[in-house]
Design a protein around this motif. Structure first.
Motif, PDB file in Angstrom:
ATOM      1  N   PRO A  46       0.822  -1.221   0.000  1.00 19.19           N
ATOM      2  CA  PRO A  46       0.000   0.000   0.000  1.00 19.19           C
ATOM      3  C   PRO A  46       0.852   1.266   0.000  1.00 19.19           C
ATOM      4  CG  PRO A  46      -0.007  -1.026   2.160  1.00 19.19           C
ATOM      5  CD  PRO A  46       0.700  -1.981   1.257  1.00 19.19           C
ATOM      6  N   PHE A  47       0.322   2.317  -0.626  1.00 24.91           N
ATOM      7  CA  PHE A  47       0.968   3.625  -0.618  1.00 24.91           C
ATOM      8  C   PHE A  47       0.559   4.439   0.605  1.00 24.91           C
ATOM      9  CE2 PHE A  47       2.047   2.490  -4.805  1.00 24.91           C
ATOM     10  CZ  PHE A  47       2.896   3.429  -5.362  1.00 24.91           C
ATOM     11  N   ASN A  48      -0.556   4.054   1.198  1.00 24.25           N
ATOM     12  CA  ASN A  48      -1.134   4.802   2.323  1.00 24.25           C
ATOM     13  C   ASN A  48      -1.488   6.231   1.914  1.00 24.25           C
ATOM     14  OD1 ASN A  48      -0.910   2.625   4.190  1.00 24.25           O
ATOM     15  ND2 ASN A  48       1.274   3.090   4.426  1.00 24.25           N
ATOM     16  N   ILE A  49      -1.920   6.378   0.676  1.00 22.51           N
ATOM     17  CA  ILE A  49      -2.422   7.651   0.144  1.00 22.51           C
ATOM     18  C   ILE A  49      -3.756   7.341  -0.527  1.00 22.51           C
ATOM     19  CG2 ILE A  49      -2.021   9.551  -1.478  1.00 22.51           C
ATOM     20  CD1 ILE A  49       0.989   8.947  -1.244  1.00 22.51           C
ATOM     21  N   GLN A  50      -4.818   8.066  -0.163  1.00 19.81           N
ATOM     22  CA  GLN A  50      -6.141   7.822  -0.712  1.00 19.81           C
ATOM     23  C   GLN A  50      -6.415   8.758  -1.882  1.00 19.81           C
ATOM     24  OE1 GLN A  50      -7.967   5.254   0.685  1.00 19.81           O
ATOM     25  NE2 GLN A  50      -6.178   4.963   1.991  1.00 19.81           N
ATOM     26  N   ASP A  51      -7.045   8.223  -2.926  1.00 23.15           N
ATOM     27  CA  ASP A  51      -7.436   9.107  -4.027  1.00 23.15           C
ATOM     28  C   ASP A  51      -8.641   9.938  -3.599  1.00 23.15           C
ATOM     29  OD1 ASP A  51     -10.082   8.440  -5.641  1.00 23.15           O
ATOM     30  OD2 ASP A  51      -9.289   6.525  -4.943  1.00 23.15           O
ATOM     31  N   PRO A  52      -8.845  11.115  -4.187  1.00 20.47           N
ATOM     32  CA  PRO A  52      -9.895  12.024  -3.707  1.00 20.47           C
ATOM     33  C   PRO A  52     -11.295  11.711  -4.231  1.00 20.47           C
ATOM     34  CG  PRO A  52      -8.657  13.062  -5.466  1.00 20.47           C
ATOM     35  CD  PRO A  52      -7.996  11.729  -5.214  1.00 20.47           C
ATOM     36  N   ILE A  53     -11.447  10.759  -5.146  1.00 18.46           N
ATOM     37  CA  ILE A  53     -12.755  10.492  -5.745  1.00 18.46           C
ATOM     38  C   ILE A  53     -13.368   9.217  -5.178  1.00 18.46           C
ATOM     39  CG2 ILE A  53     -14.005  10.140  -7.901  1.00 18.46           C
ATOM     40  CD1 ILE A  53     -12.782  12.942  -7.580  1.00 18.46           C
ATOM     41  N   PHE A  54     -12.638   8.124  -5.267  1.00 23.46           N
ATOM     42  CA  PHE A  54     -13.170   6.826  -4.826  1.00 23.46           C
ATOM     43  C   PHE A  54     -12.627   6.402  -3.464  1.00 23.46           C
ATOM     44  CE2 PHE A  54     -13.050   6.702  -9.525  1.00 23.46           C
ATOM     45  CZ  PHE A  54     -14.405   6.556  -9.769  1.00 23.46           C
ATOM     46  N   ASN A  55     -11.714   7.200  -2.919  1.00 23.68           N
ATOM     47  CA  ASN A  55     -11.121   6.929  -1.597  1.00 23.68           C
ATOM     48  C   ASN A  55     -10.447   5.564  -1.524  1.00 23.68           C
ATOM     49  OD1 ASN A  55     -11.970   9.416  -0.397  1.00 23.68           O
ATOM     50  ND2 ASN A  55     -14.050   8.575  -0.297  1.00 23.68           N
ATOM     51  N   ARG A  56      -9.804   5.199  -2.624  1.00 22.40           N
ATOM     52  CA  ARG A  56      -9.016   3.970  -2.653  1.00 22.40           C
ATOM     53  C   ARG A  56      -7.539   4.296  -2.518  1.00 22.40           C
ATOM     54  NH1 ARG A  56     -10.866  -0.994  -4.282  1.00 22.40           N
ATOM     55  NH2 ARG A  56     -13.060  -1.157  -4.874  1.00 22.40           N
ATOM     56  N   ASP A  57      -6.786   3.355  -1.964  1.00 19.16           N
ATOM     57  CA  ASP A  57      -5.349   3.553  -1.846  1.00 19.16           C
ATOM     58  C   ASP A  57      -4.726   3.627  -3.241  1.00 19.16           C
ATOM     59  OD1 ASP A  57      -2.972   3.275   0.266  1.00 19.16           O
ATOM     60  OD2 ASP A  57      -2.405   2.173  -1.540  1.00 19.16           O
ATOM     61  N   VAL A  58      -3.709   4.458  -3.364  1.00 21.38           N
ATOM     62  CA  VAL A  58      -3.032   4.599  -4.656  1.00 21.38           C
ATOM     63  C   VAL A  58      -2.499   3.251  -5.138  1.00 21.38           C
ATOM     64  CG1 VAL A  58      -1.013   5.625  -5.798  1.00 21.38           C
ATOM     65  CG2 VAL A  58      -2.482   7.034  -4.350  1.00 21.38           C
ATOM     66  N   GLY A  59      -2.159   2.372  -4.199  1.00 20.64           N
ATOM     67  CA  GLY A  59      -1.697   1.040  -4.576  1.00 20.64           C
ATOM     68  C   GLY A  59      -2.718   0.273  -5.399  1.00 20.64           C
ATOM     69  N   PHE A  60      -4.007   0.553  -5.217  1.00 20.30           N
ATOM     70  CA  PHE A  60      -5.036  -0.096  -6.024  1.00 20.30           C
ATOM     71  C   PHE A  60      -4.832   0.231  -7.493  1.00 20.30           C
ATOM     72  CE2 PHE A  60      -9.055   0.549  -8.301  1.00 20.30           C
ATOM     73  CZ  PHE A  60      -9.574  -0.736  -8.275  1.00 20.30           C
ATOM     74  N   TYR A  61      -4.496   1.491  -7.797  1.00 22.38           N
ATOM     75  CA  TYR A  61      -4.318   1.917  -9.191  1.00 22.38           C
ATOM     76  C   TYR A  61      -2.985   1.432  -9.767  1.00 22.38           C
ATOM     77  CZ  TYR A  61      -8.218   4.878  -7.925  1.00 22.38           C
ATOM     78  OH  TYR A  61      -9.442   5.321  -7.495  1.00 22.38           O
ATOM     79  N   ILE A  62      -1.978   1.308  -8.933  1.00 24.06           N
ATOM     80  CA  ILE A  62      -0.663   0.890  -9.405  1.00 24.06           C
ATOM     81  C   ILE A  62      -0.592  -0.629  -9.574  1.00 24.06           C
ATOM     82  CG2 ILE A  62       1.810   0.897  -8.896  1.00 24.06           C
ATOM     83  CD1 ILE A  62       0.734   3.665  -9.430  1.00 24.06           C
ATOM     84  N   PHE A  63      -1.206  -1.371  -8.672  1.00 25.23           N
ATOM     85  CA  PHE A  63      -1.051  -2.833  -8.668  1.00 25.23           C
ATOM     86  C   PHE A  63      -2.327  -3.588  -9.058  1.00 25.23           C
ATOM     87  CE2 PHE A  63       1.836  -1.300  -5.188  1.00 25.23           C
ATOM     88  CZ  PHE A  63       3.019  -1.495  -5.883  1.00 25.23           C
ATOM     89  N   SER A  64      -3.484  -3.200  -8.495  1.00 23.34           N
ATOM     90  CA  SER A  64      -4.703  -3.985  -8.702  1.00 23.34           C
ATOM     91  C   SER A  64      -5.377  -3.673 -10.029  1.00 23.34           C
ATOM     92  CB  SER A  64      -5.690  -3.738  -7.552  1.00 23.34           C
ATOM     93  OG  SER A  64      -5.135  -4.158  -6.326  1.00 23.34           O
ATOM     94  N   LEU A  65      -5.569  -2.402 -10.328  1.00 23.80           N
ATOM     95  CA  LEU A  65      -6.295  -2.042 -11.542  1.00 23.80           C
ATOM     96  C   LEU A  65      -5.625  -2.573 -12.810  1.00 23.80           C
ATOM     97  CD1 LEU A  65      -8.724  -0.659 -12.729  1.00 23.80           C
ATOM     98  CD2 LEU A  65      -7.463   1.519 -12.694  1.00 23.80           C
ATOM     99  N   PRO A  66      -4.289  -2.499 -12.963  1.00 25.53           N
ATOM    100  CA  PRO A  66      -3.675  -3.108 -14.161  1.00 25.53           C
ATOM    101  C   PRO A  66      -3.949  -4.606 -14.267  1.00 25.53           C
ATOM    102  CG  PRO A  66      -2.113  -1.622 -13.099  1.00 25.53           C
ATOM    103  CD  PRO A  66      -3.292  -1.760 -12.168  1.00 25.53           C
ATOM    104  N   PHE A  67      -3.985  -5.293 -13.130  1.00 27.02           N
ATOM    105  CA  PHE A  67      -4.272  -6.731 -13.141  1.00 27.02           C
ATOM    106  C   PHE A  67      -5.713  -6.991 -13.577  1.00 27.02           C
ATOM    107  CE2 PHE A  67      -5.835 -10.498 -10.793  1.00 27.02           C
ATOM    108  CZ  PHE A  67      -5.057 -11.458 -11.409  1.00 27.02           C
ATOM    109  N   TYR A  68      -6.657  -6.198 -13.045  1.00 27.28           N
ATOM    110  CA  TYR A  68      -8.053  -6.378 -13.429  1.00 27.28           C
ATOM    111  C   TYR A  68      -8.261  -6.069 -14.916  1.00 27.28           C
ATOM    112  CZ  TYR A  68      -8.956  -6.493  -8.401  1.00 27.28           C
ATOM    113  OH  TYR A  68      -8.952  -6.825  -7.063  1.00 27.28           O
ATOM    114  N   LEU A  69      -7.610  -5.032 -15.412  1.00 32.06           N
ATOM    115  CA  LEU A  69      -7.711  -4.711 -16.840  1.00 32.06           C
ATOM    116  C   LEU A  69      -7.100  -5.821 -17.693  1.00 32.06           C
ATOM    117  CD1 LEU A  69      -6.785  -0.913 -16.696  1.00 32.06           C
ATOM    118  CD2 LEU A  69      -9.030  -1.886 -17.218  1.00 32.06           C
TER     119      LEU A  69
END
Length: 922
Positions: A149-172
């Motif tokens: 985890p990055f321990n930084i939340q995005d301002p729209i969906f309140n997800r950790d930045v790690g979700f966008y760096i690690f999880s979202l590419p995998f889901y795509l």
């Protein structure tokens, strides 16, 4: 040759080619196994290969299973179609002379078992090709399962930045696989039904049989269910949208496109439900209406509706609508490039230095770089390459404690370039067994100049001779930036070490950096992998011989860690043992950091200088050290490749002293900071205070200024330190508004400081100083005169040097004869305040500006006269002419023997004699 024979021959050739390819692939895999083992990175090899091959096999098997299952569901339809086809028998008139041959009905050859086998073959082939589509995607999968985890939340969906760096590419990645698999299955299933239904009922009956309709409907429903998931993933992708005022989700994205995606998720699921319900309702139009409605809704919701919102809601009052999103972009862009940690300080402007200030800052003055790497590389080549097969690939900059003083130096490795060998010498023995390595280092201080405009060497010649306390005890360079391919060492053939007068010195490799031959099997495998049959025929190779390959350090390191990105400039370090160690910076990148502005055309918008790499030039050992332990991406890689990355404190202290801030990352940060120093959304939106990278004049061309290293005492600090500097101009103006420094010395490594000038004061920018140099009549006339007298003037980098709380500008001037490739440093231009002067040395220029009471050490100007090698010559013209003739003959003899250093010294002496002849004749 009949058709059957040709088919058999072709099939045989295909099988042989396939076997040869598999053998070659297997040999390469086996040699990689040995190579990774020799480097002690076999676990990395296993993880990489198992992950890559495993992912391919998994993807291939998944498609094979799905396609085979779907094709098997069409089998009954195929068999029924075969039975339904009426037999066709050609008509022949009755004739006693005609012999009738009973033909077997082709339908009898289509059996259930054969059809199953055919479907299996088709599925296997498609699975094999499908598996290749996931080649290289294994890091995406491994990072997902080992994410940090990055321990930084995005301002729209309140997800950790790690979700966008690690999880979202995998889901795509999974989404793309599922969609492509469904479409492939639908294509083959539709093709089968197209053929069988046409055969059973003609064109009018295509897809009207229940089996075909139900099967394709199920696949269509599955597609739209997956498509609904795709719309959900697209919601998160909005945080990297580029359609608004800034990168990232804007007003239209959040208030129109996001809503559209939510509606399309529901519509996609409803479409799937309608398709499945229609299996019972049997109303074809209902399915068509559902799919058509979804397509129309997609066009309206993702195209028309957002465009209307943008035009009629956002554009009339753009800043008010976009302000919170601009704030997000500023905040997350600063975090993505570590710009939020930049320290900002004020730097006084307009202050004039005094002679006392110069005296107090001699550490800065004596490390001003007078040598530009471009002309210096040509000069090095003429003076220190020694033999035609040696080559200096690059000139690098570093700093050393030399004789108790902190000095900035330029150095280059003398590498082997086998392409420069004479054609008759390019034998297999010479290229693979004899000319195996480069030799030695050339090093010179950045500011010392001989009496004839040449660099003053700290390290030079072969074997290396030193004029300081820096020693090279292991000068052989087996691993570097050259591309000479593989070599074999520890053979019966002696390795050429270095030239020694009229003879050569030879050596035997004492390292362990290669793959040991060991046995004949290894020899065969290596020969196959290298594609070199001569390895099997030569008698010079023994069981103790080693094959050194992947010797180019860029290839060597990237083969071990292809998942990292690398700086463009590895540089050599001489450690306290006298070994040559290459040091290289590596980066972790991502193009998925929410709201961050990309820095390249691939969309990358996150970077960290996470790794420092060392490569031993003799033994080839590679070590990876974590330079940024806070980076979640390198923490993730550390989990994947356990034991691969070492903490920085395990790097030896003498190497840590040579760590420097990388230029590539600093340039990226400088470009981003030019905009993202503006933290106020209104100022940022209007680009009121945008900065740019300045330009300078190099040669006769204006080009973007390069960042440059120097040693200076930063404002507010007490000790000199090695820093990387970049000035800034305001947008569309040439004056200087600020400058950024990246600190490299260990205790302050990685800290960025920006010194800003008062906005009401004029501080000259680099191009303004260049213009002042051009407008100075004395300087411009002298440069024009040199350009017209058979020489060309080369203007080096203009350096902006901070001294205390003021600036001085220094530009070296080189002179090169049109027939020569050996530039000489002839003048130094110094600008300070309103004065611009040009003198033969830096100390003379400073004395003209600040007074003759400025006393500087010899290193800031020319080297002591006794080190230039100039002779005491006779006084009369006749004696001078005789001495000139003798020096000319001496120079020619040294040229023929390949003694380039001696040749250069003789030319220096000859030039001094000719100048005295000219002076006496006037």
């Amino acid at each position: 040759m009949n058709r059957g024979s040709r088919f058999t021959l072709g099939l045989t050739i295909l099988v042989i080619a396939l076997i040869v390819s598999l053998i070659g692939w297997g040999a390469g895999l086996y040699i990689d196994w040995l190579w990774f083992g020799a480097l002690k990175y076999r676990q990395v090899f296993i993880t990489t290969m198992v992950s890559d091959i495993g992912l391919r096999v998994l993807a291939g098997l998944a498609l094979f299973g799905l396609l085979f299952l779907n094709l098997m569901l069409t089998r009954n339809s195929v068999l029924q179609a075969v039975k339904a086809i009426k037999s066709f028998r050609p008509f022949h008139p009755e004739d006693d002379n005609v012999i009738t041959i009973n033909q077997t009905d082709w339908r009898e050859s289509i059996t259930s078992g054969r059809l199953t086998a055919a479907f299996m073959v088709i599925s296997l082939i498609m699975g094999f090709f499908y598996s290749s589509t996931v080649a290289g995607d294994w890091p995406t999968v491994l990072k997902f399962f080992n994410q940090t985890p990055f321990n930084i939340q995005d301002p729209i969906f309140n997800r950790d930045v790690g979700f966008y760096i690690f999880s979202l590419p995998f889901y795509l990645f999974l989404y793309r696989l599922l969609v492509s698999a469904i479409l492939i299955n639908a294509f083959f299933v539709a093709l089968v039904y197209l053929v069988t239904d046409t055969a059973r009922g003609g064109l009018a009956k295509i897809f009207r049989f229940a089996s075909a309709r139900n099967h394709l409907s199920a696949l269509a429903a599955l597609y739209f269910i997956v498509r609904a998931w795709g719309y959900r993933l697209n919601q998160y992708n909005l945080l990297n949208s580029s359609g608004g005022a800034v990168h990232g989700a804007g007003y239209t994205d959040i208030h129109a496109t996001l809503l559209s995606y939510k509606i399309l998720i529901v519509l996609s699921l409803l479409t799937a439900a309608v398709i499945l319900a229609n299996l019972f309702l049997k109303r074809a139009r209902l399915t068509a209406y559902a799919i058509g409605g979804l397509i129309l809704g997609s066009v309206l919701l993702t195209g028309v509706y957002p465009a209307l919102i943008q035009k009629f809601v956002v554009v009339p009052n753009e800043f008010t609508r976009e302000k919170p999103y601009i704030t997000n972009n500023i905040k997350f862009s600063q975090m993505a490039y570590n710009l939020n940690e930049v320290e900002r300080k004020s730097f006084p402007a307009g202050r004039t230095l005094t002679a006392g200030d110069i005296q107090e800052n001699q550490n800065t003055i004596e490390n001003i770089r007078l040598w530009d790497w471009r002309p210096l590389q040509q000069t090095y080549a003429q003076l220190q390459e020694m033999r035609l097969y040696y080559e200096f690939k690059n000139i690098d900059i570093d700093r050393y404690q030399i004789d108790g003083r902190y000095r900035q130096v330029m150095l280059a490795m003398r590498e082997m370039n086998q392409e420069q060998l004479p054609d008759q010498a390019k034998t297999w023995i010479n290229q693979r067994l004899k000319y195996t390595h480069g030799y030695g280092v050339a090093m010179s201080p950045v500011n010392e100049v001989s009496g004839e405009g040449m660099p003053h060497f700290f390290l030079k010649d072969i074997p290396p001779t030193a004029s300081t306390d820096i020693k090279v005890t292991r000068p052989e360079i087996y691993y570097g930036e050259s591309n000479d391919g593989y070599v074999i060492v520890n053979t019966k053939t002696e390795e050429f070490d270095y030239p020694e007068g009229d003879e050569n010195a030879y050596t035997r490799y004492e390292g362990t950096g290669g793959v040991k031959i060991g046995n004949f099997f290894n020899r065969i495998m290596i020969a196959l992998a290298m594609g070199d049959y001569k390895m099997l025929l030569t008698s010079d190779i023994t069981a103790e011989s080693q094959v050194l390959f992947n010797r180019n350090i860029k290839e060597r390191v990237s083969k071990i860690a292809p998942f990292l990105s690398y700086d463009s400039d590895p540089y050599p370090v001489i450690n306290t043992k006298g070994e040559i160690i290459w040091m290289w910076d590596a980066y972790t990148l991502s193009n998925m950091y929410p709201y961050a502005e990309p820095f390249d055309n691939r969309g990358n918008n996150y970077i960290r200088n996470a790794v420092k790499i060392t490569i031993n030039a003799y033994n080839g050992d590679v070590n990876f050290y974590i330079a940024d332990s806070k980076d979640p991406v390198i923490q993730t890689y550390s989990k994947i490749f356990k034991g691969m990355f070492k903490p920085m404190d395990q790097m030896s202290a003498d190497l840590r002293e040579h760590i420097r801030y990388p230029e590539d990352m600093f340039l990226i940060q400088s470009r981003m900071y030019a905009s993202y120093h503006m933290a106020d959304p209104q100022v940022f939106y209007n680009r009121e205070d945008k900065w740019t990278i300045p330009t300078e004049k190099v040669g006769d061309e204006e080009q973007v200024m390069e960042a440059y290293y120097t040693i200076t005492v930063l404002l507010g600090e007490q000790e000199p330190e090695f820093v990387l500097i970049m000035p800034f101009n305001p947008q569309n103006k040439k004056n200087m508004v600020a400058w950024m420094a990246a600190r490299s010395d260990e205790e302050n490594y990685g800290k960025l400081i920006v010194y800003e000038f008062p906005k009401q004061e004029l501080v000259y920018g680099p191009m303004q100083v260049e213009a002042r140099i051009d407008q100075d009549t004395t300087i411009s006339q002298q440069l024009a005169l040199w350009n017209q007298s058979g020489s060309s003037v080369i203007r080096g980098n203009l350096l902006v040097i901070p001294v205390k709380d003021s600036l001085i500008y220094v530009e070296p001037i080189y002179l090169q004869a049109r027939q020569s490739k050996m530039p000489e440093l002839r003048r130094v231009v110094v600008a300070a305040g309103d004065r611009v002067v040009m003198e033969p040395t830096l100390d003379l220029a400073l004395q003209r500006i600040y007074g003759e009471n400025v006393s500087l050490p010899p290193s800031t100007g020319q080297a002591p006269q006794e080190e230039t090698g100039q002779p005491e010559v006779p006084a009369s013209l006749q004696e001078l002419a005789g001495e000139a003739g003798r020096l000319y003959d001496e120079a020619q003899n040294k040229l023929k023997s390949g003694d380039w250093a001696g040749y250069g010294q003789s030319l220096d002496q000859l030039k001094a004699v000719l100048e005295k002849m000219q002076a006496q004749s006037q």
